[in-house]
Enzyme design. Structure first.
Site, short mmCIF file in Angstrom:
data_model
loop_
_atom_site.label_atom_id
_atom_site.label_comp_id
_atom_site.label_asym_id
_atom_site.label_seq_id
_atom_site.Cartn_x
_atom_site.Cartn_y
_atom_site.Cartn_z
CG HIS A 260 -1.36 -1.05 0.86
ND1 HIS A 260 -2.48 -2.20 2.57
CD2 HIS A 260 -2.79 -1.55 0.42
CE1 HIS A 260 -3.24 -2.61 1.53
NE2 HIS A 260 -2.93 -2.23 0.32
CD GLU A 263 -1.68 0.79 4.87
OE1 GLU A 263 -0.08 -0.63 4.92
OE2 GLU A 263 -2.27 0.02 4.09
CG HIS A 356 1.16 -3.55 6.05
ND1 HIS A 356 -0.38 -3.22 4.92
CD2 HIS A 356 1.16 -4.92 5.78
CE1 HIS A 356 -0.46 -3.88 3.91
NE2 HIS A 356 0.15 -5.20 3.83
CD GLU A 432 -1.95 -3.42 10.18
OE1 GLU A 432 -1.42 -2.34 9.35
OE2 GLU A 432 -2.42 -4.09 8.67
#
Length: 566
Positions: A260, A263, A356, A432
């Site tokens: 992504h 990010e 991420h 994350e």
């Protein structure tokens, strides 16, 4: 540059206003990039973009700010001047989509010092945001950098995130507003959602490794594949040069990032990991002696270059397409999956981790996978939680074990984490990292800096050494702690006979299927919070290869003696 002191989150005063901007033909459009699809710098997404001069929408000879975002990773679609020192901004959706408005990164010139400007971005789509939890926009001043050696800073006042009146067809938009005073007049400044890390940054970093006579011996860089725009996706193989006798003994560890593109915090964690694993410490050498690391530091360079938040130039989320057979449409994930499949035929892969960023939750945490029949594989079910628990102990002021989740939702079956787990990698995780900061320990109430994010790369390596230590005491201590955690949860919830894992319930209280930003829950049992927040900071002695071999020899002798006595 790292701030001298941790940067505190914004504390609302209750007096923040919510600007509403009715459409008015009298307002002046001072920046417009709606023809972005036609510009070569976007269509081809080459590094450097369009080499021709960029035309400004208006001739700014007065006090009007001059905006620009047609540079690598930039994102800004339109700016309307609604008052002398007030601007309404619209960010660009991901190319070839009409959604994913989250990432912004733009330049401002013609500034005036000590004037209170207001900026309002009006087309966000997420109902909740870390800006409601105190996150501040990032700001960079070229004059501050030149005069005081100061880089990106968290800045802004009167920050508010709220639903506005621009919704259409039942869809609502949300605004982010903030006020700001520039430190210098006639300065060149930038605002961004998170610390930028571009494709060019990566190429320069890899070039430094390649030209280093030491690091290039144990870090081999090759091109995994080319993207739709013919940009290169790199794969790094990091290990001490193999002898034939060792070739199949070493287990593999896989890390990937930036599937992504918005990010960017994942790239800073990746940089911290690479800095450490390629360093000259005894622990780094031990890791290189023990494992083969396969690293894909940027899976979606096209999206990174054009300033997308989530998608590739195919207009699709690559992290939902790891099961796809469309090699031409999703080359980076197709070739990554294929590379891992071939690697698994040669050696055991003990861990896969995809890095991420998270837009709603605080802290750093992991998502893992679970077996379908837990009653038959109880030990395995808890063992998959050991690495995240170790990470939380090694980094108690940044990593939250209670925020971790370990289940497989149908909507996530095309993600790298789930696909690699189904291929047979038991420890398959998504790590994350919040865009904001921490609610834990001495970091509580502060933003993460790039140094904080980079430090997670070191803690990842530290935890990997713990996990694979021949002295299994820490491993079994964590396993015992997980069993105790589940036992106490069973007693508190009264669900002894339920098929639902209580450890998993504890993981779910902080995160919905959409990645809710609720990182603190009143439903979390006191015992669990106390258990997972314990910071056992006693520094371990990380064993060298000789010490590990000595430990194994002692164990064999002990086993032999026990057998003779019996």
């Amino acid at each position: 540059w790292t701030p001298f002191f941790p940067e505190p989150v914004y504390v609302p005063t209750g007096l923040e206003i919510e600007p509403v901007y009715p459409n008015s033909k009298e307002d002046t459009v001072v920046y417009l990039a709606e023809d972005a699809y036609k510009e070569p710098c976007f269509v081809y997404s080459r590094v450097g973009g369009n080499r021709t001069s960029l035309k400004q929408p208006v001739d700014n000879c007065d006090n009007t700010l001059v905006f620009e975002a047609r540079f690598e990773s930039g994102n800004l679609q339109k700016v309307v001047k609604v008052a002398d020192y007030e601007y309404q901004l619209t960010v660009r959706p991901d190319l070839f989509t009409n959604k994913h408005t989250q990432w912004y990164y733009f330049q401002v010139t013609n500034t005036q010092a000590e004037i209170a400007y207001r900026f309002t971005i009006v087309n966000f789509t997420k109902p909740s945001s870390l800006y409601n939890r105190g996150m501040k926009p990032l700001f960079y001043s070229e004059k501050e950098a030149k005069i005081h050696n100061i880089g990106w800073q968290r800045m802004g006042d009167q920050i508010k995130y709220y639903k506005n009146n621009l919704g259409q067809d039942g869809h609502h938009f949300f605004s982010l507003t903030w006020t700001f005073q520039f430190p210098h007049s006639k300065d060149t400044c930038y605002f961004a959602h998170c610390y930028p890390y571009t494709y060019t940054n990566l190429q320069e970093y890899l070039s430094g490794i390649n030209s280093d006579p030491v690091r290039s011996k144990f870090c081999k860089i090759r091109v995994l594949c080319h993207t739709l725009a013919r940009n290169m996706v790199y794969v790094l193989t990091i290990t001490t040069p193999l002898k034939n006798s060792d070739s199949r003994k070493r287990k593999a560890v896989i890390l990937t990032a930036r599937v992504h593109p918005g990010e960017t915090n994942s790239s800073w964690i990746m940089k911290g990991f690479l800095d450490y694993i390629l360093g000259d410490s005894s622990d780094a050498r031990l890791l290189r002696d023990t494992f083969i690391f396969k690293v894909v530091p940027m899976l979606n360079p096209d999206g990174v270059i054009v300033g997308n938040y989530r998608c590739s130039l195919a207009g699709r989320d690559l992290n939902r397409n790891y099961t796809s057979l469309l090699k031409e449409s999703y080359p980076s994930v197709w070739y990554t999956r294929n590379m891992i499949h071939r690697l698994m035929e040669k050696r055991e892969v003990i861990l896969y981790c995809d890095l991420h960023g998270h837009s709603r939750k605080q802290n750093i945490f992991m998502y893992g996978c679970d077996g379908s029949n837990r009653s038959k594989a109880k030990g395995l079910y808890l063992q998959q939680r050991i690495f995240p628990l170790m990470l939380s102990k090694n980094c108690p002021n940044k990593f939250s074990f209670s925020a971790c989740k370990f289940n497989v939702q149908k909507s996530k079956e095309g993600t790298g984490r789930v696909v690699m787990w189904k291929m047979g990698i038991r420890n398959s995780f998504t790590l994350e990292a919040t865009f904001c900061g921490s609610t834990l320990g001495n970091k509580r109430g502060t933003h993460f800096s790039t140094k904080d994010l980079e430090s997670m790369g070191y803690h990842f390596c530290d935890s990997l050494l713990d996990y694979c230590d021949p002295d299994r005491s820490k491993y079994f201590k964590c396993l015992k702690e997980l069993e105790e955690m589940e036992k106490h949860m069973n007693l508190e919830r009264g669900l002894d006979d339920s098929d639902t894992s209580l450890v998993e319930i504890s993981m779910d209280v902080e995160s919905s299927s959409r990645g809710s930003d609720s990182s603190e829950s009143n439903d979390t049992p006191t015992y669990l919070l106390k258990l997972t927040s314990q910071a056992k900071n006693k520094k371990k002695h990380l064993k060298t290869k000789r010490e590990r071999n000595a430990t194994l020899a002692k164990r064999r002798n002990h086993a032999r003696e026990s057998h003779i006595m019996n």
